[in-house]
Write a protein that holds these residues in place. Sequence first.
Motif, short mmCIF file in Angstrom:
data_model
loop_
_atom_site.label_atom_id
_atom_site.label_comp_id
_atom_site.label_asym_id
_atom_site.label_seq_id
_atom_site.Cartn_x
_atom_site.Cartn_y
_atom_site.Cartn_z
N ARG A 210 0.85 -1.38 -0.06
CA ARG A 210 0.07 0.03 0.25
C ARG A 210 0.71 1.24 0.18
NH1 ARG A 210 -5.68 -1.01 2.52
NH2 ARG A 210 -5.80 -3.24 2.49
N ALA A 211 1.94 1.20 0.67
CA ALA A 211 2.96 2.48 0.62
C ALA A 211 3.52 2.80 -0.54
CB ALA A 211 4.10 2.13 1.79
N CYS A 212 3.87 1.63 -1.34
CA CYS A 212 4.17 1.63 -2.81
C CYS A 212 3.01 2.24 -3.54
CB CYS A 212 4.82 0.31 -3.11
SG CYS A 212 6.28 -0.28 -2.60
N ALA A 213 2.02 1.89 -3.62
CA ALA A 213 0.89 2.14 -4.40
C ALA A 213 0.72 3.86 -4.10
CB ALA A 213 -0.27 1.65 -4.05
N ALA A 214 0.78 4.15 -2.76
CA ALA A 214 0.59 5.72 -2.54
C ALA A 214 1.82 6.33 -3.24
CB ALA A 214 0.65 5.96 -0.98
N ALA A 215 3.02 5.74 -3.14
CA ALA A 215 4.03 6.52 -3.80
C ALA A 215 3.91 6.25 -5.39
CB ALA A 215 5.45 5.77 -3.48
N GLY A 216 3.02 5.67 -5.99
CA GLY A 216 2.87 5.68 -7.41
C GLY A 216 3.47 4.62 -8.49
N PHE A 217 4.01 3.26 -7.50
CA PHE A 217 4.20 2.31 -8.32
C PHE A 217 3.76 1.01 -7.64
CE2 PHE A 217 7.63 2.91 -4.98
CZ PHE A 217 8.03 1.72 -4.86
N GLU A 218 4.10 -0.03 -8.39
CA GLU A 218 3.51 -1.53 -7.74
C GLU A 218 5.04 -2.27 -7.76
OE1 GLU A 218 1.34 -5.69 -9.23
OE2 GLU A 218 0.80 -3.68 -10.19
N PRO A 219 5.16 -2.80 -6.62
CA PRO A 219 6.46 -3.23 -6.38
C PRO A 219 6.84 -4.82 -6.96
CG PRO A 219 5.23 -3.58 -4.41
CD PRO A 219 4.24 -2.77 -5.26
N ASP A 220 7.98 -4.83 -7.48
CA ASP A 220 8.22 -6.10 -8.17
C ASP A 220 8.92 -7.11 -6.95
OD1 ASP A 220 9.11 -8.37 -9.49
OD2 ASP A 220 10.94 -7.28 -10.40
N ILE A 221 7.80 -7.88 -6.29
CA ILE A 221 8.19 -8.67 -5.11
C ILE A 221 8.74 -10.04 -5.70
CG2 ILE A 221 7.32 -9.99 -3.05
CD1 ILE A 221 5.35 -7.72 -3.07
N ALA A 222 10.17 -10.31 -5.47
CA ALA A 222 10.78 -11.53 -6.03
C ALA A 222 10.91 -12.35 -4.89
CB ALA A 222 12.47 -11.20 -6.43
N PHE A 223 11.06 -12.20 -3.79
CA PHE A 223 11.01 -13.03 -2.65
C PHE A 223 9.81 -12.73 -1.25
CE2 PHE A 223 15.20 -12.94 -4.58
CZ PHE A 223 15.26 -14.29 -4.97
N THR A 224 9.46 -13.56 -0.53
CA THR A 224 8.63 -13.37 0.56
C THR A 224 9.13 -14.37 1.62
OG1 THR A 224 6.98 -12.66 -0.90
CG2 THR A 224 6.32 -13.25 1.51
N THR A 225 9.50 -13.47 2.76
CA THR A 225 9.92 -14.54 3.95
C THR A 225 9.69 -13.68 5.11
OG1 THR A 225 11.64 -15.46 4.97
CG2 THR A 225 12.31 -13.74 3.75
#
Length: 302
Positions: A210-225
């Motif tokens: 949501r913070a990235c959306a507010a900054a105007g972009f969609e994050p490229d999430i390569a890993f989640t842990t």
Amino acid sequence: MVDPRYIRMFHEVVATGSYSAAARSLGYSQPAVSRQMRALERCVGTPLFVRVGRAMRLTEAGEVLARHAESVTADLAAAQNQISAIADLRAGTIRICAFPSASATIVPAATASATRAHPGLRIRLVEDEPPGSLETLRRGECDIALAFTYPGFGERPCDDVIGIEVLEDPVVAVLPTGHRLSRRRSLDLAELRGERWIAGCPRCRDHFVRACAAAGFEPDIAFTTDDNLAVQSLVAAGTGIALMPRLVLSFLKHPRIVGRRVRRVHHRSISAYVLRDHRRIPATALMLETFRRVGEQMRREP
């Protein structure tokens, strides 16, 4: 149910041999002792004493009760002593459920402070991320839950749960030491558009997206842990960057990463939650106040 006060007085009458002697021993009037013994006989449904001349003698039922009265009185005294110890913070156990970075920072400081003042206290710690920690609290499986929320995210506690704010924990960007922005003291989240990202636990990931959306972009999430050491190692290896609460970096920091303050990203709020009625318990009230005080001390640290 027999009133324990009657049993204690009955035991004293048997031990001293008369109502008047028991009254002197216990600091009552003789008529008061007589009344309570009559009330005890009504409660058990049969006489406990009979008079033989000027002396008192136990009935068969009285002899049965006398055999148990001493142990009952001793058990009640022991229970009272233990309860007094808990109320006076000379004993007792506090069960805390906390998320990992709080377990490594806030909890040790608070535990050390509380047990220095009250060495008889015992602390039991289990770990869980919110909202699981709050569910543990509601089920009665812990006395205090340390949990975090972000503005606009997370469930509101039920009416029977109250929260005491402990600390505002800033979110920082975790970058490899050779990153193009690693020498900056702070940066804007929008400057990290186009990076590959490593996301954390579900609640942190939700806030991050949501913070990235507010900054105007969609994050490229390569890993989640949700393993903070794994996140840092992945960043150090150059596989991506991450957002991470600064509290984590205060006790665990890979030598080949840096943490940089991110502007216009909400901090996470850390609070200690307790069931409303349990706040009256001395040990719980002590620990809540200790968490609050530790949070104040940590806010003053650079």
